[in-house]
Design a protein around this motif. Structure first.
Motif, PDB file in Angstrom:
ATOM      1  N   LEU A  64      19.736 159.822  97.624  1.00 12.81           N
ATOM      2  CA  LEU A  64      19.442 158.930  96.505  1.00 12.81           C
ATOM      3  C   LEU A  64      20.703 158.824  95.658  1.00 12.81           C
ATOM      4  N   GLN A  68      22.348 152.452  94.913  1.00 21.20           N
ATOM      5  CA  GLN A  68      21.410 152.192  96.001  1.00 21.20           C
ATOM      6  C   GLN A  68      20.508 151.007  95.659  1.00 21.20           C
ATOM      7  N   LYS A  73      16.056 152.747  98.134  1.00 24.98           N
ATOM      8  CA  LYS A  73      15.516 153.898  97.402  1.00 24.98           C
ATOM      9  C   LYS A  73      14.035 154.096  97.740  1.00 24.98           C
TER      10      LYS A  73
END
Length: 126
Positions: A64, A68, A73
């Motif tokens: 993560l 992103q 995600k």
């Protein structure tokens, strides 16, 4: 061709029975996001113990991060691994044991679906 390579497969508890400073590489592919912080710490300590001086630990897992996409995600969070971490969270654990050079790189387009990975490469000091 003859090869001197040996590949071993097992969980973190099996690592304790192996002799120290005997491996050139420990490579964990898609493992770390499936283990909690306690087992992650134990794995990193065992990897350090098993590696020869100058040898490498490499890991490859979902990640993560701030750049992103929303879809990536979401997809990463749907993974069966309950401990997908940020780059800093992965590195914090690894750097507590491996004080030498540690490199990381995030890859965003390895799959047909939006899914981000991190490759971490660190070396046991000589």
């Amino acid at each position: 061709k003859d090869s001197t390579a040996t590949f071993l497969l097992g969980d973190h508890t099996a690592l304790k029975s192996l002799p120290e400073s005997t491996f050139d590489l420990v490579f964990a592919i898609g493992v770390l996001h499936h283990i909690d912080d306690l087992v992650f710490n134990e794995f990193v300590n065992q990897a350090f113990r098993l590696l020869k001086p100058g040898a490498r630990l490499m890991t490859f897992d979902p990640v993560l991060h701030g750049n992103q996409s929303t879809l990536s995600k979401w997809v990463v969070k749907q993974d069966r691994g309950h401990w997908v971490r940020t780059e800093n969270e992965y590195l914090a654990v690894i750097k507590t044991v491996f004080s030498g050079d540690t490199d990381s790189r995030i890859y965003s387009k390895l799959l047909r679906i939006p899914y981000d990975h991190i490759l971490i490469n660190t070396t046991k000091p000589l």
